[in-house]
Design an enzyme around this catalytic site. Structure first.
Site, PDB file in Angstrom:
ATOM      1  N   SER A   1     -19.989   3.543  10.511  1.00  0.00           N
ATOM      2  CA  SER A   1     -20.904   4.047  11.538  1.00  0.00           C
ATOM      3  C   SER A   1     -21.104   5.531  11.240  1.00  0.00           C
ATOM      4  O   SER A   1     -20.245   6.165  10.607  1.00  0.00           O
ATOM      5  CB  SER A   1     -20.265   3.890  12.912  1.00  0.00           C
ATOM      6  OG  SER A   1     -20.951   4.663  13.885  1.00  0.00           O
TER       7      SER A   1
ATOM      8  N   TYR B   1     -13.680   4.523  19.706  1.00  0.00           N
ATOM      9  CA  TYR B   1     -14.574   4.043  18.643  1.00  0.00           C
ATOM     10  C   TYR B   1     -14.655   5.058  17.503  1.00  0.00           C
ATOM     11  O   TYR B   1     -14.567   4.702  16.316  1.00  0.00           O
ATOM     12  CB  TYR B   1     -15.956   3.805  19.263  1.00  0.00           C
ATOM     13  CG  TYR B   1     -16.988   3.184  18.361  1.00  0.00           C
ATOM     14  CD1 TYR B   1     -17.072   1.800  18.202  1.00  0.00           C
ATOM     15  CD2 TYR B   1     -17.929   3.977  17.696  1.00  0.00           C
ATOM     16  CE1 TYR B   1     -18.059   1.231  17.404  1.00  0.00           C
ATOM     17  CE2 TYR B   1     -18.910   3.412  16.894  1.00  0.00           C
ATOM     18  CZ  TYR B   1     -18.971   2.037  16.755  1.00  0.00           C
ATOM     19  OH  TYR B   1     -19.947   1.479  15.964  1.00  0.00           O
TER      20      TYR B   1
HETATM   21  P1  NAD Z   1     -23.046  -7.151  17.983  1.00  0.00           P
HETATM   22  O1  NAD Z   1     -22.480  -7.012  19.366  1.00  0.00           O
HETATM   23  O2  NAD Z   1     -24.421  -7.691  17.816  1.00  0.00           O
HETATM   24  O3  NAD Z   1     -22.051  -7.977  17.060  1.00  0.00           O
HETATM   25  C1  NAD Z   1     -20.664  -7.843  17.140  1.00  0.00           C
HETATM   26  C2  NAD Z   1     -20.032  -9.074  16.543  1.00  0.00           C
HETATM   27  O4  NAD Z   1     -18.605  -8.929  16.631  1.00  0.00           O
HETATM   28  C3  NAD Z   1     -20.385 -10.362  17.289  1.00  0.00           C
HETATM   29  O5  NAD Z   1     -20.539 -11.406  16.344  1.00  0.00           O
HETATM   30  C4  NAD Z   1     -19.149 -10.606  18.145  1.00  0.00           C
HETATM   31  O6  NAD Z   1     -18.949 -11.979  18.491  1.00  0.00           O
HETATM   32  C5  NAD Z   1     -18.071 -10.120  17.181  1.00  0.00           C
HETATM   33  N1  NAD Z   1     -16.787  -9.854  17.808  1.00  0.00           N
HETATM   34  C6  NAD Z   1     -16.494  -9.088  18.881  1.00  0.00           C
HETATM   35  N2  NAD Z   1     -15.179  -9.167  19.164  1.00  0.00           N
HETATM   36  C7  NAD Z   1     -14.640  -9.991  18.245  1.00  0.00           C
HETATM   37  C8  NAD Z   1     -13.317 -10.472  18.005  1.00  0.00           C
HETATM   38  N3  NAD Z   1     -12.279 -10.130  18.788  1.00  0.00           N
HETATM   39  N4  NAD Z   1     -13.115 -11.327  16.975  1.00  0.00           N
HETATM   40  C9  NAD Z   1     -14.162 -11.716  16.185  1.00  0.00           C
HETATM   41  N5  NAD Z   1     -15.414 -11.287  16.362  1.00  0.00           N
HETATM   42  C10 NAD Z   1     -15.650 -10.436  17.385  1.00  0.00           C
HETATM   43  O7  NAD Z   1     -22.955  -5.672  17.385  1.00  0.00           O
HETATM   44  P2  NAD Z   1     -23.513  -4.981  16.046  1.00  0.00           P
HETATM   45  O8  NAD Z   1     -24.275  -3.804  16.502  1.00  0.00           O
HETATM   46  O9  NAD Z   1     -24.155  -5.955  15.143  1.00  0.00           O
HETATM   47  O10 NAD Z   1     -22.141  -4.431  15.451  1.00  0.00           O
HETATM   48  C11 NAD Z   1     -21.621  -4.862  14.223  1.00  0.00           C
HETATM   49  C12 NAD Z   1     -20.866  -3.707  13.591  1.00  0.00           C
HETATM   50  O11 NAD Z   1     -21.770  -2.640  13.354  1.00  0.00           O
HETATM   51  C13 NAD Z   1     -19.741  -3.126  14.448  1.00  0.00           C
HETATM   52  O12 NAD Z   1     -18.636  -2.827  13.638  1.00  0.00           O
HETATM   53  C14 NAD Z   1     -20.364  -1.862  15.002  1.00  0.00           C
HETATM   54  O13 NAD Z   1     -19.392  -0.904  15.324  1.00  0.00           O
HETATM   55  C15 NAD Z   1     -21.214  -1.438  13.824  1.00  0.00           C
HETATM   56  N6  NAD Z   1     -22.255  -0.482  14.124  1.00  0.00           N
HETATM   57  C16 NAD Z   1     -23.269  -0.800  14.985  1.00  0.00           C
HETATM   58  C17 NAD Z   1     -24.236   0.143  15.226  1.00  0.00           C
HETATM   59  C18 NAD Z   1     -25.369  -0.130  16.149  1.00  0.00           C
HETATM   60  O14 NAD Z   1     -26.088   0.804  16.485  1.00  0.00           O
HETATM   61  N7  NAD Z   1     -25.589  -1.368  16.567  1.00  0.00           N
HETATM   62  C19 NAD Z   1     -24.184   1.391  14.634  1.00  0.00           C
HETATM   63  C20 NAD Z   1     -23.147   1.685  13.768  1.00  0.00           C
HETATM   64  C21 NAD Z   1     -22.184   0.733  13.526  1.00  0.00           C
END
Ligand code: NAD
Length: 261
Positions: free
Chosen positions: A143, A156
């Site tokens: 991130s 986070y």
């Molecule tokens: P999202 O909420 O769409 O997806 C998160 C996923 O993690 C889902 O499939 C959920 O079921 C799974 N998950 C949550 N808890 C879990 C557990 N205990 N065991 C197994 N799976 C679990 O979110 P996203 O935005 O696609 O995030 C994915 C990654 O990207 C994360 O690591 C997040 O920190 C990172 N990220 C997101 C952004 C953003 O702006 N969306 C920015 C930077 C980094």
């Protein structure tokens, strides 16, 4: 189909960035293990699409990334079913937004476990299988918060900075094994994770929804647009190519210029 014969585990791939990564990897021929929570019928439909795209097995594993024994068991089940684990994507994540003095301890524990420690446990279990075939790719979804901080996201920011250190450490440990270890670090990507933190940010900062979108989220992103899951997944896929074998220990930003500012 340059990933034919390879198996990829993508954690947190029932939604958002992880699901986009699963599609990219399957599109290149990899057998993909989906992981994460969600509606069983929706997950089954995604699994079917991935199998059709790759022409390989697509599996779903419900391992909870906060539980080290379930992570190790997922790797064992994957190897039993497909014969290998060649690629892992450490992507599962959750968020909680609050000042540290109001931050619930159980949310802190969950973020550290799911965002950070899960990657350590998954790498520990999967690396021997990569070494056995002298090839492997470890990609972690970092991130912009692996490089810079924002207020009210202490757990986070800490967890993502920790992943940056883990990426470098394992890149060195695996440097002569044909295994690369990298992080892709998005800015704000429009996914359920971002949508879900808007109400908390509204509360924590006393702002309207529009103010959170424009003045908090996109304020940090010079391009003034959300990154797409596909853009992040495309970079992860590139890191799996043989041409990327010299890229290891890197933290690659996909953040619309956020961390350049
Ligand atoms: P999202 O909420 O769409 O997806 C998160 C996923 O993690 C889902 O499939 C959920 O079921 C799974 N998950 C949550 N808890 C879990 C557990 N205990 N065991 C197994 N799976 C679990 O979110 P996203 O935005 O696609 O995030 C994915 C990654 O990207 C994360 O690591 C997040 O920190 C990172 N990220 C997101 C952004 C953003 O702006 N969306 C920015 C930077 C980094």
């Amino acid at each position: 189909m340059f990933l034919q014969g390879k198996t990829a585990i993508v954690t947190g791939s029932t939604s958002g960035i992880g699901l986009a990564m699963a599609h990219k990897l399957a599109g290149a021929g990899a057998g993909v293990v989906l992981n994460g929570f969600g509606d069983a019928a929706v997950i089954e439909a995604a699994r079917g699409e991935l199998a059709a795209a790759s022409g390989a097995q697509a599996l779903y594993d419900a391992a909870d990334m906060s539980k080290p024994d379930e992570i190790a068991a997922m790797v064992a089940r994957t190897v039993a079913a497909t014969g290998s684990v060649d690629i892992i994507v450490n992507n599962a994540g959750i968020q909680h937004v609050a000042p540290i003095t109001d931050f619930p301890v159980d949310r802190y524990d969950a973020i550290v476990a799911i965002v950070m420690s899960s990657a350590w446990h998954l790498i520990r279990a999967a690396l021997p299988h990569m070494r056995a075939r002298s090839w492997g790719r470890i990609v972690t979804t970092g991130s912009a918060h692996s490089l810079v901080a924002s207020p009210n996201k202490s757990a986070y920011v800490m967890a993502k900075h920790g992943l940056a250190g883990l990426t470098k450490a394992i890149a060195l440990e695996a440097a002569t094994d044909g295994v690369t270890v990298n992080m892709v670090s998005p800015g704000y990507v429009w996914t359920p994770l971002v949508e879900g933190q808007i109400p908390d940010t509204m509360k924590a900062r006393g702002l309207t929804r529009e103010q959170v979108m424009n003045d908090v989220l996109l304020a940090a992103q010079p391009t003034k647009r959300f990154v797409t899951p596909d853009e992040v997944a495309a970079l992860a896929l590139f890191l799996c190519r043989d041409e990327a074998q010299s890229i290891t220990g890197a933290n690659l930003s996909v953040d619309g210029g956020w961390t350049a500012a």
